[in-house]
Design a protein around this motif. Structure first.
Motif, PDB file in Angstrom:
ATOM      1  N   SER A 192       0.843  -1.110   0.005  1.00 46.16           N
ATOM      2  CA  SER A 192      -0.024  -0.139  -0.189  1.00 46.16           C
ATOM      3  C   SER A 192       0.770   1.120   0.023  1.00 46.16           C
ATOM      4  O   SER A 192       2.050   1.155   0.332  1.00 46.16           O
ATOM      5  CB  SER A 192      -0.835  -0.096   1.331  1.00 46.16           C
ATOM      6  OG  SER A 192       0.127   0.220   2.646  1.00 46.16           O
ATOM      7  N   MET A 193       0.405   2.439  -0.444  1.00 46.42           N
ATOM      8  CA  MET A 193       1.227   3.709  -0.413  1.00 46.42           C
ATOM      9  C   MET A 193       1.741   4.081   1.019  1.00 46.42           C
ATOM     10  O   MET A 193       2.745   4.558   1.075  1.00 46.42           O
ATOM     11  CB  MET A 193       0.250   4.787  -1.002  1.00 46.42           C
ATOM     12  CG  MET A 193       1.158   6.085  -1.118  1.00 46.42           C
ATOM     13  SD  MET A 193       2.573   6.047  -1.813  1.00 46.42           S
ATOM     14  CE  MET A 193       2.235   5.396  -3.420  1.00 46.42           C
ATOM     15  N   GLU A 194       0.863   3.686   1.926  1.00 47.26           N
ATOM     16  CA  GLU A 194       1.105   3.754   3.599  1.00 47.26           C
ATOM     17  C   GLU A 194       2.557   3.160   3.722  1.00 47.26           C
ATOM     18  O   GLU A 194       3.468   3.695   4.634  1.00 47.26           O
ATOM     19  CB  GLU A 194       0.213   3.692   4.352  1.00 47.26           C
ATOM     20  CG  GLU A 194      -0.886   4.452   4.440  1.00 47.26           C
ATOM     21  CD  GLU A 194      -1.964   4.028   3.340  1.00 47.26           C
ATOM     22  OE1 GLU A 194      -1.757   3.192   2.597  1.00 47.26           O
ATOM     23  OE2 GLU A 194      -3.213   4.638   3.316  1.00 47.26           O
ATOM     24  N   ASN A 195       2.749   1.972   3.279  1.00 43.09           N
ATOM     25  CA  ASN A 195       3.997   1.061   3.430  1.00 43.09           C
ATOM     26  C   ASN A 195       5.095   1.224   2.335  1.00 43.09           C
ATOM     27  O   ASN A 195       5.931   0.474   2.173  1.00 43.09           O
ATOM     28  CB  ASN A 195       3.496  -0.315   3.543  1.00 43.09           C
ATOM     29  CG  ASN A 195       2.755  -0.392   4.825  1.00 43.09           C
ATOM     30  OD1 ASN A 195       3.002  -0.036   5.750  1.00 43.09           O
ATOM     31  ND2 ASN A 195       1.671  -1.148   4.811  1.00 43.09           N
ATOM     32  N   HIS A 196       4.857   2.203   1.432  1.00 44.80           N
ATOM     33  CA  HIS A 196       5.729   2.393   0.320  1.00 44.80           C
ATOM     34  C   HIS A 196       7.193   2.439   0.840  1.00 44.80           C
ATOM     35  O   HIS A 196       7.461   3.185   1.884  1.00 44.80           O
ATOM     36  CB  HIS A 196       5.556   3.678  -0.355  1.00 44.80           C
ATOM     37  CG  HIS A 196       6.219   3.828  -1.909  1.00 44.80           C
ATOM     38  ND1 HIS A 196       7.492   3.870  -1.890  1.00 44.80           N
ATOM     39  CD2 HIS A 196       5.442   3.750  -2.979  1.00 44.80           C
ATOM     40  CE1 HIS A 196       7.890   3.922  -3.420  1.00 44.80           C
ATOM     41  NE2 HIS A 196       6.457   3.931  -3.889  1.00 44.80           N
ATOM     42  N   SER A 197       8.151   1.861   0.142  1.00 45.67           N
ATOM     43  CA  SER A 197       9.480   1.840   0.997  1.00 45.67           C
ATOM     44  C   SER A 197      10.172   3.028   0.801  1.00 45.67           C
ATOM     45  O   SER A 197      11.004   3.286   1.762  1.00 45.67           O
ATOM     46  CB  SER A 197      10.355   0.735  -0.076  1.00 45.67           C
ATOM     47  OG  SER A 197      10.523   1.253  -1.452  1.00 45.67           O
ATOM     48  N   ILE A 198       9.637   4.129   0.398  1.00 49.25           N
ATOM     49  CA  ILE A 198      10.521   5.346   0.224  1.00 49.25           C
ATOM     50  C   ILE A 198      10.364   5.973   1.670  1.00 49.25           C
ATOM     51  O   ILE A 198      11.032   6.983   2.264  1.00 49.25           O
ATOM     52  CB  ILE A 198       9.807   6.446  -0.831  1.00 49.25           C
ATOM     53  CG1 ILE A 198      10.639   7.705  -0.943  1.00 49.25           C
ATOM     54  CG2 ILE A 198       8.125   6.656  -0.840  1.00 49.25           C
ATOM     55  CD1 ILE A 198      10.425   8.534  -2.228  1.00 49.25           C
TER      56      ILE A 198
END
Length: 414
Positions: free
Chosen positions: A142-148
């Motif tokens: 998910s975007m909340e867990n995006h690696s960035i």
């Protein structure tokens, strides 16, 4: 053999759990850096994200004129309708009916002055230090867990005084994603307001295979304009052109992507079809995973009916296109090689083989777009419960030979 495979699967799952746990800890530790009054150009991750490029432009631009300067719709959103696949099973696998009707999002081109790009998958960062979620996806996250957002410091930024077009996509170096997620974005660039010839550089996934450079050159992108993205990539361009990534998860492959590939690559195919077999079996014997365990038995049976086994790894792309455009019947385990069915003629019979723990309808989707005659069969193994997807992407496939013989006869080719 089966015990060893189960052990390897367990080890991979255990290691993935550890990696996920480590990422969670790192992300938690990095969060305070987002509160600092500095851009992620200097330290810390971006401050957040916009769910869509349209959201960013709407919230930061003051007039409709400013909106149109930064956002150009190329193809409007549309509905995709699919016919049921054909199978000898008592019921159709639950994944297919869920996808009989899906909405394909609009395809657009965004212009971002002083925009940035990070890492190999092409994560796009706006001037106000936010990630654009719809064009910065990571598969399986998910975007909340995006690696960035777990990076306490991004690599030093490389500034480019010119126009850079972003083609890099998640898993873009893999043949399927390269052909259907990366290359069609060139179509959006060509239809955009900025002249294609005025683009100074094209950011693409790391080039690991000959087909990548071959297809870029054919589409008018010379080596001198190519920048490869990788883990250490962090660039900032005076003007960043970002075409949307075609489709969305759930096998929403838009028709225009297939038409683009056919128009660009079929027109130049030499007329040597008489030398190509009309019935082919696509072997994955050279692959590291998802092989057909009893392939020798399968191929031996198919050869009786004029099938020729081919290993696409050893065939130039131009010959692969010719091979698929000449074929009338194709049998293959699920894999990237089936991407080439985009070059098949209407009515071509496609028989796709799956493991019970990994069924993916992407090639059924393409078959629907192009009026191909699509069939599938699921190999040996315990059938998971309905609506549960084990997603064992690497699992090998074993086909019950007696059932397979009946299937080939049912197809009318045996």
């Amino acid at each position: 053999m089966h015990n060893k495979a189960r052990l390897k699967s367990w080890v991979r799952a255990y290691l993935q759990t550890l990696r996920n746990f480590a990422r969670s800890l790192k992300s938690y530790w990095v969060q305070p850096f987002r509160m600092l009054p500095f851009s992620s150009e200097i330290i810390g991750p971006p401050k957040g994200f916009y769910l869509s490029t349209r959201d960013w432009i709407t919230k930061t631009k003051t007039s409709p004129e400013k909106f149109s300067e930064n956002y150009q719709e190329i193809y409007p959103k549309s509905w995709v309708y699919r016919a049921a696949p054909k199978t000898m099973d008592d019921t159709i696998h639950w994944k297919f009916p869920q996808q009989y009707q899906r909405e394909a999002p609009d395809a657009f081109l965004a212009l971002i002055n002083e925009g940035r790009v990070w890492s190999g998958g092409g994560t796009v960062i706006t001037p106000d230090d936010r990630v654009l979620a719809d064009i910065s996806k990571e598969i399986g996250r998910s975007m909340e867990n995006h690696s960035i957002f777990s990076q306490w410091k991004l690599p030093s930024v490389e500034k480019i005084e010119g126009t850079v077009a972003v083609l890099s996509a998640p898993l873009g170096q893999v043949y399927f994603h390269w052909m259907l997620n990366v290359l069609p974005r060139i179509d959006l660039l060509r239809k955009g307001a900025v002249s294609f010839d005025k683009i100074d550089k094209f950011l693409v996934n790391e080039i690991l295979h000959p087909f990548q450079r071959e297809t870029l050159n054919k589409l008018g992108i010379p080596d001198s304009k190519i920048i490869e993205s990788h883990r250490g990539t962090h660039l900032k361009a005076k003007t960043l052109l970002v075409p949307s990534i075609p489709g969305k998860p759930g096998n929403v492959i838009p028709l225009w992507t297939c038409e683009f590939l056919r128009n660009e690559f079929l027109d130049g195919t030499p007329l040597q079809k008489s030398a190509c077999p009309e019935r082919i079996y696509i072997s994955r014997s050279k692959a590291t995973h998802r092989r057909v365990i009893n392939e020798t038995e399968i191929v031996s049976y198919l050869e009786q009916y004029g099938f020729q086994s081919v290993q696409l790894e050893s065939i130039p792309l131009s010959d692969q296109i010719l091979l698929f455009s000449s074929a009338k019947v194709i049998v293959a385990p699920h894999g990237g090689g089936l991407t080439n069915i985009v070059f098949c003629n209407p009515g071509t019979k496609i028989l796709e083989l799956f493991s019970p723990n990994y069924v993916n309808g992407c090639f059924w989707t393409i078959s629907n777009h192009l009026d191909l005659d699509y069939y599938y069969a699921i190999g040996k193994g315990k059938t998971p419960p309905i609506n549960f997807d084990p997603h064992k992407v690497e699992e090998n496939i074993e086909i019950e030979i007696s059932a397979f013989k009946n299937l080939i006869k049912w197809l009318g080719v045996g």
